[in-house]
Enzyme design. Structure first.
Site, PDB file in Angstrom:
ATOM      1  N   GLU A   1      40.227  32.797  47.041  1.00 10.37           N
ATOM      2  CA  GLU A   1      39.661  32.398  45.732  1.00 10.37           C
ATOM      3  C   GLU A   1      39.448  30.888  45.666  1.00 10.37           C
ATOM      4  OE1 GLU A   1      41.649  33.810  42.169  1.00 10.37           O
ATOM      5  OE2 GLU A   1      40.304  32.626  40.891  1.00 10.37           O
TER       6      GLU A   1
ATOM      7  N   ASP B   1      45.867  40.678  37.293  1.00 13.55           N
ATOM      8  CA  ASP B   1      46.666  40.142  36.184  1.00 13.55           C
ATOM      9  C   ASP B   1      45.807  39.252  35.286  1.00 13.55           C
ATOM     10  OD1 ASP B   1      46.474  37.965  37.858  1.00 13.55           O
ATOM     11  OD2 ASP B   1      48.641  37.592  38.012  1.00 13.55           O
ATOM     12  N   SER B   2      44.531  39.078  35.645  1.00 10.44           N
ATOM     13  CA  SER B   2      43.568  38.418  34.755  1.00 10.44           C
ATOM     14  C   SER B   2      43.474  39.180  33.428  1.00 10.44           C
ATOM     15  CB  SER B   2      42.184  38.339  35.412  1.00 10.44           C
ATOM     16  OG  SER B   2      41.763  39.614  35.864  1.00 10.44           O
TER      17      SER B   2
ATOM     18  N   LYS C   1      48.506  43.385  45.628  1.00  8.56           N
ATOM     19  CA  LYS C   1      48.035  42.049  45.994  1.00  8.56           C
ATOM     20  C   LYS C   1      49.071  41.026  45.562  1.00  8.56           C
ATOM     21  CE  LYS C   1      44.674  39.821  43.523  1.00  8.56           C
ATOM     22  NZ  LYS C   1      45.351  38.573  43.116  1.00  8.56           N
TER      23      LYS C   1
END
Ligand code: KIV
Length: 270
Positions: A188, A51-52, A119
């Site tokens: 992350e 979704d970046s 994810k």
């Protein structure tokens, strides 16, 4: 079976990825369209339709406004380009708030695209969601640590695992999510010692981004690593190319040649 069908490269499977733990690091990269996915296909085990894309492709200031329909569109495009790497669909903010909602939306991913996994971001509070998805035959990656979908509520992006209390919390989250059925845990923005401890506490592979070199694999956002996204560059991004400069120089040459009528010449006309 036709010759065409026989020639299709085989898609990498969840089992193959799990067997790589402790044997060979897993390489993952993001992509948002078929053109770029085709360039990465087969060179990395996994391609994430992150979704970046809402930031680097769409130009928004965070990932939160990405929708299911947008993510589905980009995932279909990536699947058109990726014939052997596994394609992973990043569930957008608000699409997996309850097990029922998550199942409804993740089922769309399997029905409408060829992605092999989804994810989701979150700690142990997402265990019931991961359980519901994996029990219904949907492969899930759990994303822990710095979670970009929490940027508004947390007021920024914060590195995690800075002390033993937070490290223990992350280890507990990871173990619960593994138990719930996650086949990979993505870590992350976590201090490298903490990411190492999480990796060692799990049977499933971990994939790190800004989490040091002891995870079972690495992921980077393609537009960061090839120098296309210029708004900011996190410390963990290594630049493997200077895409923005290449494009700017190319377009400047094109503009000059159009203005001077150097382009096109007879080589380029019928
Ligand atoms: O959306 C994305 O690209 C991601 C990566 C940062 C892992 O979630």
């Amino acid at each position: 079976m036709s010759i065409q069908a026989q020639k299709q490269p085989k898609k990498i499977t969840t089992l193959q990825l799990q067997r790589m733990k402790g044997v060979e690091p897993i390489a993952m990269i993001t992509a948002y369209d078929a053109l770029i996915a085709r360039l990465f296909d087969g060179q990395v085990e996994m391609i994430l339709v992150g979704d970046s894309l809402n930031m680097s492709f769409f130009g928004a200031s965070d990932t939160l406004s990405a929708t299911m329909d947008q993510m589905l569109y980009h995932t279909k495009a990536v699947c058109n380009g990726a014939k052997s790497s596994m394609v992973v669909f990043d569930m957008p903010f608000g699409s997996y708030d309850t097990p029922h909602e998550a199942l409804k939306n993740a089922s769309r991913v399997y029905q409408e695209t060829e992605a092999q996994a989804v994810k989701i971001e979150g700690g142990k509070e997402r265990a019931s969601i991961i359980k519901a998805l994996s029990e219904h035959g949907i492969a899930v990656i759990a994303h822990i640590g710095l979670m970009p979908q929490f940027v508004r509520s947390e007021g920024g992006y914060r590195v995690r695992g800075k002390d033993s209390v937070d490290t223990q919390r992350l280890i507990e989250d990871a173990k619960i999510l593994e138990e719930a059925g996650a086949f990979i845990v993505l870590i992350e923005g976590v201090k490298s010692d903490a990411a190492k401890a999480i990796t060692q506490s799990l049977r499933v592979p971990t994939i790190g981004i800004g989490a040091g070199n002891d995870t079972d694999g690495q992921v980077l956002v393609w537009s960061d690593m090839f120098g296309f996204f210029e708004a900011f560059t996190p410390k963990f991004v290594k630049k493997y190319g200077d895409g923005a400069t290449m494009i700017r120089e190319g377009v400047a040459r094109y503009q000059a040649e159009v203005k001077s009528r150097a382009f096109p010449n007879e080589k380029y006309w019928y």
